[in-house]
Design a protein around this motif. Structure first.
Motif, PDB file in Angstrom:
ATOM      1  N   GLU A   1       0.847  -1.192   0.000  1.00  0.00           N
ATOM      2  CA  GLU A   1       0.000   0.000   0.000  1.00  0.00           C
ATOM      3  C   GLU A   1       0.882   1.241   0.000  1.00  0.00           C
ATOM      4  O   GLU A   1       1.770   1.380   0.842  1.00  0.00           O
ATOM      5  N   TYR A   2       0.628   2.128  -0.952  1.00  0.00           N
ATOM      6  CA  TYR A   2       1.390   3.364  -1.102  1.00  0.00           C
ATOM      7  C   TYR A   2       0.458   4.554  -0.871  1.00  0.00           C
ATOM      8  O   TYR A   2      -0.606   4.638  -1.485  1.00  0.00           O
ATOM      9  N   THR A   3       0.867   5.462   0.011  1.00  0.00           N
ATOM     10  CA  THR A   3       0.081   6.662   0.280  1.00  0.00           C
ATOM     11  C   THR A   3       0.900   7.897  -0.082  1.00  0.00           C
ATOM     12  O   THR A   3       2.046   8.043   0.356  1.00  0.00           O
ATOM     13  N   HIS A   4       0.325   8.763  -0.884  1.00  0.00           N
ATOM     14  CA  HIS A   4       0.955  10.018  -1.308  1.00  0.00           C
ATOM     15  C   HIS A   4       0.946  10.970  -0.114  1.00  0.00           C
ATOM     16  O   HIS A   4      -0.099  11.385   0.352  1.00  0.00           O
ATOM     17  N   ARG A   5       2.126  11.318   0.399  1.00  0.00           N
ATOM     18  CA  ARG A   5       2.214  12.155   1.596  1.00  0.00           C
ATOM     19  C   ARG A   5       2.766  13.554   1.332  1.00  0.00           C
ATOM     20  O   ARG A   5       2.599  14.441   2.168  1.00  0.00           O
ATOM     21  N   GLY A   6       3.413  13.767   0.219  1.00  0.00           N
ATOM     22  CA  GLY A   6       3.961  15.094  -0.032  1.00  0.00           C
ATOM     23  C   GLY A   6       4.478  15.223  -1.450  1.00  0.00           C
ATOM     24  O   GLY A   6       4.897  14.241  -2.057  1.00  0.00           O
ATOM     25  N   GLY A   7       4.431  16.433  -1.973  1.00  0.00           N
ATOM     26  CA  GLY A   7       4.885  16.655  -3.331  1.00  0.00           C
ATOM     27  C   GLY A   7       3.725  16.870  -4.276  1.00  0.00           C
ATOM     28  O   GLY A   7       2.556  16.881  -3.868  1.00  0.00           O
ATOM     29  N   PRO A   8       4.022  17.039  -5.567  1.00  0.00           N
ATOM     30  CA  PRO A   8       2.970  17.345  -6.537  1.00  0.00           C
ATOM     31  C   PRO A   8       2.020  16.180  -6.776  1.00  0.00           C
ATOM     32  O   PRO A   8       2.391  15.018  -6.623  1.00  0.00           O
ATOM     33  N   ALA A   9       0.803  16.510  -7.150  1.00  0.00           N
ATOM     34  CA  ALA A   9      -0.158  15.481  -7.548  1.00  0.00           C
ATOM     35  C   ALA A   9       0.302  14.842  -8.849  1.00  0.00           C
ATOM     36  O   ALA A   9       0.940  15.489  -9.681  1.00  0.00           O
ATOM     37  N   LEU A  10      -0.015  13.558  -9.009  1.00  0.00           N
ATOM     38  CA  LEU A  10       0.366  12.848 -10.233  1.00  0.00           C
ATOM     39  C   LEU A  10      -0.797  12.867 -11.220  1.00  0.00           C
ATOM     40  O   LEU A  10      -1.963  12.759 -10.828  1.00  0.00           O
ATOM     41  N   THR A  11      -0.469  12.982 -12.482  1.00  0.00           N
ATOM     42  CA  THR A  11      -1.493  12.984 -13.519  1.00  0.00           C
ATOM     43  C   THR A  11      -1.377  11.773 -14.438  1.00  0.00           C
ATOM     44  O   THR A  11      -2.124  11.643 -15.403  1.00  0.00           O
ATOM     45  N   GLU A  12      -0.434  10.895 -14.149  1.00  0.00           N
ATOM     46  CA  GLU A  12      -0.274   9.660 -14.912  1.00  0.00           C
ATOM     47  C   GLU A  12       0.363   8.621 -14.012  1.00  0.00           C
ATOM     48  O   GLU A  12       0.527   8.836 -12.818  1.00  0.00           O
ATOM     49  N   GLY A  13       0.698   7.444 -14.544  1.00  0.00           N
ATOM     50  CA  GLY A  13       1.223   6.344 -13.736  1.00  0.00           C
ATOM     51  C   GLY A  13       2.411   6.725 -12.876  1.00  0.00           C
ATOM     52  O   GLY A  13       3.204   7.604 -13.212  1.00  0.00           O
ATOM     53  N   SER A  14       2.537   6.026 -11.732  1.00  0.00           N
ATOM     54  CA  SER A  14       3.612   6.291 -10.778  1.00  0.00           C
ATOM     55  C   SER A  14       4.767   5.305 -10.953  1.00  0.00           C
ATOM     56  O   SER A  14       4.592   4.208 -11.478  1.00  0.00           O
ATOM     57  N   GLU A  15       5.944   5.713 -10.470  1.00  0.00           N
ATOM     58  CA  GLU A  15       7.135   4.857 -10.493  1.00  0.00           C
ATOM     59  C   GLU A  15       7.395   4.204  -9.134  1.00  0.00           C
ATOM     60  O   GLU A  15       8.366   3.474  -8.973  1.00  0.00           O
ATOM     61  N   VAL A  16       6.537   4.456  -8.149  1.00  0.00           N
ATOM     62  CA  VAL A  16       6.827   4.048  -6.777  1.00  0.00           C
ATOM     63  C   VAL A  16       6.974   2.535  -6.630  1.00  0.00           C
ATOM     64  O   VAL A  16       7.752   2.044  -5.802  1.00  0.00           O
ATOM     65  N   HIS A  17       6.263   1.770  -7.449  1.00  0.00           N
ATOM     66  CA  HIS A  17       6.282   0.313  -7.308  1.00  0.00           C
ATOM     67  C   HIS A  17       7.511  -0.337  -7.935  1.00  0.00           C
ATOM     68  O   HIS A  17       7.775  -1.518  -7.706  1.00  0.00           O
ATOM     69  N   ASP A  18       8.277   0.429  -8.709  1.00  0.00           N
ATOM     70  CA  ASP A  18       9.432  -0.151  -9.398  1.00  0.00           C
ATOM     71  C   ASP A  18      10.496  -0.676  -8.439  1.00  0.00           C
ATOM     72  O   ASP A  18      11.306  -1.533  -8.814  1.00  0.00           O
ATOM     73  N   ALA A  19      10.534  -0.155  -7.217  1.00  0.00           N
ATOM     74  CA  ALA A  19      11.578  -0.537  -6.262  1.00  0.00           C
ATOM     75  C   ALA A  19      11.157  -1.689  -5.361  1.00  0.00           C
ATOM     76  O   ALA A  19      11.886  -2.047  -4.435  1.00  0.00           O
ATOM     77  N   ALA A  20       9.998  -2.292  -5.624  1.00  0.00           N
ATOM     78  CA  ALA A  20       9.519  -3.402  -4.793  1.00  0.00           C
ATOM     79  C   ALA A  20       9.997  -4.736  -5.359  1.00  0.00           C
ATOM     80  O   ALA A  20      10.115  -4.910  -6.574  1.00  0.00           O
TER      81      ALA A  20
END
Length: 202
Positions: free
Chosen positions: A112-131
């Motif tokens: 589970e990933y929660t956006h806690r700070g920084g700009p809003a995303l308007t397309e796919g995220s890269e956060v899962h690439d490091a899992a």
């Protein structure tokens, strides 16, 4: 040594195999004993996130890290919720050559990933690439082509307009030894040491 990616079938019937009939859900080990302490009701905040880089994480505990996204750096809170482990038969169905999966089972990690700070995303995220998923300290073999939208999972490439405070669950599917005594979920921010949630197999 990292194992090579495992080839997959291209037929539609293959897509349901790794995740549709998963036999065992593992609960992260930690100070809470054997209970599934990571579950929470809607509106109840997650356990306080750790902010130092890397190390073992107790059950239900979240960590934070920054990821370089298209519109800028985003701070995420991350927690591995569970790992669904399947059977050797499911592993054999999930690859082009059943011999490639001999002695292995699919392991689907739910993060589970929660956006806690920084700009809003308007397309796919890269956060899962490091899992990644490990078993008994060894990296598993990623199951290329496994569906991203298995039950309880979202497709990270279809998530848009991700704003602060919003959460999404992305999944990673790996093949691990059938006789492994524990499964680990790793995640790290860029250039950081991995955080590790351990899920013992009972």
């Amino acid at each position: 040594m990292q194992e090579p990616a495992v080839p997959h079938r291209t037929s539609p019937s293959r897509l349901a195999a790794p995740v549709a009939v998963l036999a065992l859900t593992l609960t992260a080990c930690g100070t809470g004993g054997g209970e599934d302490t990571d579950a929470r009701s809607p509106g109840v905040p997650a356990a306080p996130a750790r902010t130092a880089s890397g190390g073992d994480v107790a059950a239900g505990k979240a960590v934070t890290g920054k990821v370089a996204e298209g519109p800028g750096a985003v701070t995420y809170e991350v927690v591995a919720r569970k790992v669904d482990v399947g059977t050797e038969a499911e592993a054999a169905e999930a690859v082009a050559d059943a011999a490639d999966a001999e002695g292995r089972v699919p392991a689907v990690a739910h993060l589970e990933y929660t956006h806690r700070g920084g700009p809003a995303l308007t397309e796919g995220s890269e956060v899962h690439d490091a899992a990644a998923v490990f078993a008994d300290g060894q990296r598993g073999g990623i199951l290329v082509g496994a569906p991203d939208d298995a039950p309880g999972c979202e497709d990270p490439y279809t998530v848009e307009s991700w704003k602060q405070g919003e959460s999404h669950v992305f999944c990673e599917t790996y093949l691990v030894p059938a006789d492994a005594t524990s499964v680990e979920v790793h995640w790290s921010e860029e250039d950081g040491e991995p955080w590790v949630w351990k899920f013992p197999r009972r």
